[in-house]
Design a protein around this motif. Structure first.
Motif, PDB file in Angstrom:
ATOM      1  N   PHE A 403       0.939  -1.060   0.119  1.00  0.00           N
ATOM      2  CA  PHE A 403       0.169  -0.093   0.223  1.00  0.00           C
ATOM      3  C   PHE A 403       0.938   1.221  -0.044  1.00  0.00           C
ATOM      4  CE2 PHE A 403      -2.209  -3.037   2.706  1.00  0.00           C
ATOM      5  CZ  PHE A 403      -3.411  -3.373   1.710  1.00  0.00           C
ATOM      6  N   THR A 404       0.718   2.195  -0.784  1.00  0.00           N
ATOM      7  CA  THR A 404       1.433   3.527  -0.774  1.00  0.00           C
ATOM      8  C   THR A 404       0.068   4.420  -0.444  1.00  0.00           C
ATOM      9  OG1 THR A 404       2.892   2.783  -2.510  1.00  0.00           O
ATOM     10  CG2 THR A 404       2.413   5.249  -2.144  1.00  0.00           C
ATOM     11  N   HIS A 405       0.604   5.436   0.552  1.00  0.00           N
ATOM     12  CA  HIS A 405      -0.430   6.338   0.957  1.00  0.00           C
ATOM     13  C   HIS A 405      -0.260   7.607   0.312  1.00  0.00           C
ATOM     14  CE1 HIS A 405      -1.744   3.221   3.899  1.00  0.00           C
ATOM     15  NE2 HIS A 405      -0.403   3.423   4.488  1.00  0.00           N
ATOM     16  N   ASP A 406      -0.989   8.590   0.958  1.00  0.00           N
ATOM     17  CA  ASP A 406      -0.927   9.817   0.218  1.00  0.00           C
ATOM     18  C   ASP A 406       0.043  10.712   0.447  1.00  0.00           C
ATOM     19  OD1 ASP A 406      -3.279   9.312  -1.423  1.00  0.00           O
ATOM     20  OD2 ASP A 406      -4.621  10.235   0.112  1.00  0.00           O
ATOM     21  N   ASP A 407       0.494  10.547   1.953  1.00  0.00           N
ATOM     22  CA  ASP A 407       1.694  11.350   2.224  1.00  0.00           C
ATOM     23  C   ASP A 407       2.930  10.514   1.950  1.00  0.00           C
ATOM     24  OD1 ASP A 407       1.824   8.885   3.766  1.00  0.00           O
ATOM     25  OD2 ASP A 407       1.488   9.804   5.686  1.00  0.00           O
ATOM     26  N   GLY A 408       2.817   9.622   0.947  1.00  0.00           N
ATOM     27  CA  GLY A 408       4.170   9.052   0.277  1.00  0.00           C
ATOM     28  C   GLY A 408       4.928   7.753   1.143  1.00  0.00           C
ATOM     29  N   THR A 409       4.213   7.424   2.253  1.00  0.00           N
ATOM     30  CA  THR A 409       4.753   6.432   3.122  1.00  0.00           C
ATOM     31  C   THR A 409       4.284   5.063   2.614  1.00  0.00           C
ATOM     32  OG1 THR A 409       2.820   6.628   4.737  1.00  0.00           O
ATOM     33  CG2 THR A 409       5.089   7.791   5.075  1.00  0.00           C
ATOM     34  N   HIS A 410       4.823   3.858   3.000  1.00  0.00           N
ATOM     35  CA  HIS A 410       4.368   2.665   2.372  1.00  0.00           C
ATOM     36  C   HIS A 410       4.109   1.624   3.513  1.00  0.00           C
ATOM     37  CE1 HIS A 410       5.641   4.213  -1.684  1.00  0.00           C
ATOM     38  NE2 HIS A 410       6.761   4.618  -0.923  1.00  0.00           N
ATOM     39  N   GLU A 411       3.111   0.853   3.115  1.00  0.00           N
ATOM     40  CA  GLU A 411       3.111  -0.416   4.180  1.00  0.00           C
ATOM     41  C   GLU A 411       2.906  -1.556   3.287  1.00  0.00           C
ATOM     42  OE1 GLU A 411       0.863   0.584   8.275  1.00  0.00           O
ATOM     43  OE2 GLU A 411      -0.563   1.000   6.482  1.00  0.00           O
ATOM     44  N   VAL A 412       3.236  -2.791   3.970  1.00  0.00           N
ATOM     45  CA  VAL A 412       3.096  -4.091   3.520  1.00  0.00           C
ATOM     46  C   VAL A 412       2.449  -5.075   4.328  1.00  0.00           C
ATOM     47  CG1 VAL A 412       5.327  -4.951   4.025  1.00  0.00           C
ATOM     48  CG2 VAL A 412       4.363  -5.951   1.888  1.00  0.00           C
ATOM     49  N   LYS A 413       1.542  -5.820   3.751  1.00  0.00           N
ATOM     50  CA  LYS A 413       0.799  -6.629   4.620  1.00  0.00           C
ATOM     51  C   LYS A 413       0.939  -8.177   4.046  1.00  0.00           C
ATOM     52  CE  LYS A 413      -4.224  -7.534   6.313  1.00  0.00           C
ATOM     53  NZ  LYS A 413      -5.393  -7.104   6.018  1.00  0.00           N
ATOM     54  N   ASP A 414       1.189  -9.091   5.192  1.00  0.00           N
ATOM     55  CA  ASP A 414       1.185 -10.351   4.952  1.00  0.00           C
ATOM     56  C   ASP A 414      -0.314 -10.825   4.969  1.00  0.00           C
ATOM     57  OD1 ASP A 414       1.398 -13.091   5.132  1.00  0.00           O
ATOM     58  OD2 ASP A 414       3.454 -13.209   6.142  1.00  0.00           O
ATOM     59  N   ILE A 415      -0.941 -11.231   3.978  1.00  0.00           N
ATOM     60  CA  ILE A 415      -2.191 -11.333   3.838  1.00  0.00           C
ATOM     61  C   ILE A 415      -2.541 -13.025   4.635  1.00  0.00           C
ATOM     62  CG2 ILE A 415      -2.817 -10.106   2.111  1.00  0.00           C
ATOM     63  CD1 ILE A 415      -3.098 -12.294   0.217  1.00  0.00           C
ATOM     64  N   ARG A 416      -1.485 -13.762   4.815  1.00  0.00           N
ATOM     65  CA  ARG A 416      -1.682 -14.825   5.649  1.00  0.00           C
ATOM     66  C   ARG A 416      -1.942 -14.887   6.965  1.00  0.00           C
ATOM     67  NH1 ARG A 416       3.742 -17.091   2.953  1.00  0.00           N
ATOM     68  NH2 ARG A 416       4.275 -15.004   3.853  1.00  0.00           N
ATOM     69  N   SER A 417      -1.033 -13.985   7.516  1.00  0.00           N
ATOM     70  CA  SER A 417      -0.973 -13.551   8.916  1.00  0.00           C
ATOM     71  C   SER A 417      -1.879 -12.404   9.405  1.00  0.00           C
ATOM     72  CB  SER A 417       0.384 -13.448   9.583  1.00  0.00           C
ATOM     73  OG  SER A 417       0.917 -12.363   9.118  1.00  0.00           O
ATOM     74  N   GLY A 418      -2.148 -11.454   8.341  1.00  0.00           N
ATOM     75  CA  GLY A 418      -2.562 -10.354   8.771  1.00  0.00           C
ATOM     76  C   GLY A 418      -1.632  -9.274   9.446  1.00  0.00           C
ATOM     77  N   GLU A 419      -0.525  -9.568   9.406  1.00  0.00           N
ATOM     78  CA  GLU A 419       0.325  -8.362   9.783  1.00  0.00           C
ATOM     79  C   GLU A 419       0.776  -7.350   8.817  1.00  0.00           C
ATOM     80  OE1 GLU A 419       4.947  -8.368  11.652  1.00  0.00           O
ATOM     81  OE2 GLU A 419       4.357  -9.959  10.616  1.00  0.00           O
ATOM     82  N   GLN A 420       0.675  -6.162   9.263  1.00  0.00           N
ATOM     83  CA  GLN A 420       0.829  -5.135   8.362  1.00  0.00           C
ATOM     84  C   GLN A 420       1.980  -4.221   8.835  1.00  0.00           C
ATOM     85  OE1 GLN A 420      -2.668  -3.708   6.372  1.00  0.00           O
ATOM     86  NE2 GLN A 420      -1.655  -1.536   6.189  1.00  0.00           N
ATOM     87  N   VAL A 421       3.009  -3.698   8.403  1.00  0.00           N
ATOM     88  CA  VAL A 421       4.185  -3.223   8.911  1.00  0.00           C
ATOM     89  C   VAL A 421       4.549  -1.909   7.705  1.00  0.00           C
ATOM     90  CG1 VAL A 421       4.925  -4.854  10.179  1.00  0.00           C
ATOM     91  CG2 VAL A 421       5.988  -4.655   7.809  1.00  0.00           C
ATOM     92  N   SER A 422       5.134  -0.871   8.219  1.00  0.00           N
ATOM     93  CA  SER A 422       5.603   0.001   7.327  1.00  0.00           C
ATOM     94  C   SER A 422       6.816  -0.549   6.607  1.00  0.00           C
ATOM     95  CB  SER A 422       6.161   1.255   8.197  1.00  0.00           C
ATOM     96  OG  SER A 422       5.296   1.796   9.014  1.00  0.00           O
ATOM     97  N   ALA A 423       7.100   0.129   5.514  1.00  0.00           N
ATOM     98  CA  ALA A 423       8.151  -0.602   4.555  1.00  0.00           C
ATOM     99  C   ALA A 423       8.627   0.508   3.593  1.00  0.00           C
ATOM    100  CB  ALA A 423       7.690  -1.799   3.765  1.00  0.00           C
TER     101      ALA A 423
END
Length: 440
Positions: A403-423
């Motif tokens: 995911f890329t947010h409007d403020d230019g930051t990024h997050e990635v999600k492991d859809i198997r575990s549901g864990e989502q972290v900055s990247a």
């Protein structure tokens, strides 16, 4: 489990099944190259005269011609699809001998075509993986030993469970039969080759009624075929049968060298099996057949042998020794028994989502940064709701969503575990186990 092909005998794999096949091919390629074999590829077609010069399987060869052309079955220069890789390789050696360094070691993995009745483990289009060593004039026997060890290494690296490489020697068998007084050893070998299919009594009947053996000679030939050992003790068992012949002595010595080396370097994987005959006439010494333990009904998955004059030109003779692995036969059983499965059906590790339609180029920048570091990914084609984009990635079997947010930051999600972290696209990496599609 693998689907049945809509055209019998011509398998087509689904993406996840193809991953398993590629894993088998890659493993074989890596092992063959570690043993110093160079890769070649020969054309798919040969002349009919080339393919049928020994006349083994003329009814199984597919002819090749234009639909509008008149097919002349008697034209030796008419083209046909190759039914194995050995005959094309023999031609290749003769035609390129001046450019090859002998002994020449090659491996070859290609499709072949054979017009036989499709059944479990038998196909009309299938992939073979061959290795051969060919000499110019002579070829040391040590290569017979080395080929057995190479194949044992290759098969041990595959996800196929236990196997047994069964080895015999044509000189041993022929010398034994001649020592018995049987003057047509090829006929005896053809009968013994049917032993597993029709049993002792039927083979004994063939030996007596068709080959001309006495009951005692037939019994002795069957006794030889019963000998199986994982060490060189087969020599004493053969000697105990009381037959003597010079060729028998040579065969015993050669087979002993193979089994002695194998029992030390691949214990439990290589067996002296004196029932192995191999039907092809050009084998002159060592012969090999391999079965999967627990899947013997599948037949041999890897076979071959020594041939003293498979390729020749004028006074030039090129002896060799080789083995051929039935890759499609192996893969079909791996898939049918679900011995292994692919981690996912696609190479993509990351699915880069779109927040809105104008963010496609920005998403491509993220994908490029990931690909530069060897991370396979794909970009969404439209800015649907994130839930739909995640579901699409899940259906594809892609483990991470970006995911890329409007403020230019990024997050990635492991859809198997549901864990989502900055990247950060320039530094983030998936776990090593996810980086490449694997089989387990």
């Amino acid at each position: 489990m693998a689907r049945k092909a809509s055209l019998s005998g011509f398998p087509e794999w689904l993406p996840a099944e193809r991953v398993v096949e590629q894993h088998v091919l890659d493993t074989l390629r890596r092992t063959f190259e570690l043993h110093g074999f160079a890769n070649i590829e020969t054309r798919a077609v040969e002349t009919r005269a080339q393919l049928l010069r020994k006349g083994e399987i003329d009814k199984e060869v597919y002819g090749l011609s234009r639909l509008s052309a008149e097919d002349d079955k008697n034209d030796p220069n008419a083209l046909a699809l190759h039914f194995d890789l050995t005959v094309p390789f023999a031609r290749y050696v003769v035609e390129n001998a001046g450019h090859l360094a002998f002994p020449f070691r090659r491996y070859q993995m290609q499709k072949v075509w054979r017009g036989e009745r499709p059944q479990d483990g038998r196909f009309r289009e299938f992939t073979q993986a061959d290795i051969d060593v060919v000499g110019d004039g002579t070829l040391p026997f040590s290569y017979d030993v080395e080929l057995a060890l190479t194949i044992a290494d290759a098969l041990s690296a595959l996800p196929i469970g236990d196997f047994c490489l069964r080895v015999n020697n044509r000189k041993l068998a022929e010398g034994f039969y001649r020592g018995l007084g049987l003057e047509d050893p090829d006929a005896v070998l053809r009968a013994i080759d049917k032993l597993e299919k029709i049993g002792d009594e039927a083979v004994a009947k063939i030996l007596v009624e068709e080959v001309g053996a006495t009951a005692d000679q037939a019994a002795a030939a069957l006794a030889l075929a019963k000998i199986r050992t994982l060490d060189t003790s087969f020599v004493e068992e053969v000697r105990a049968l009381g037959v003597e012949h010079e060729l028998l002595d040579t065969g015993l010595d050669e087979l002993s060298q193979v089994i002695a080396a194998a029992s030390k370097r691949a214990p439990g994987k290589v067996m002296a099996d004196l029932s192995i005959a191999r039907g092809l006439d050009y084998y002159t010494g060592t012969v090999y057949e391999t079965v999967l333990v627990g899947h013997e009904s599948l037949g041999s998955i890897c076979s071959g042998g020594r041939y003293e004059s498979l390729a020749s030109k004028g006074k030039k003779n090129y002896p060799g020794v080789g083995l051929s692995i039935g890759v499609t036969r192996l893969v079909s059983r791996i898939l049918a028994e679900e011995l292994v499965t692919a981690a996912r059906s696609v190479p993509s590790v990351v699915y880069v989502t779109l927040a809105h339609d104008d963010s496609w180029h920005e998403a491509q920048d993220v994908a490029s940064a990931l690909r530069e570091r060897g991370i396979a990914c794909e970009v969404a084609s439209s800015a649907e709701k994130f839930g739909k984009q995640i579901k699409y990635a899940d259906r594809r079997g892609i483990p991470f969503v970006w995911f890329t947010h409007d403020d230019g930051t990024h997050e990635v999600k492991d859809i198997r575990s549901g864990e989502q972290v900055s990247a950060d696209p320039a530094s983030w990496a998936p776990p090593a186990s996810d980086l490449h599609n694997t089989v387990a």
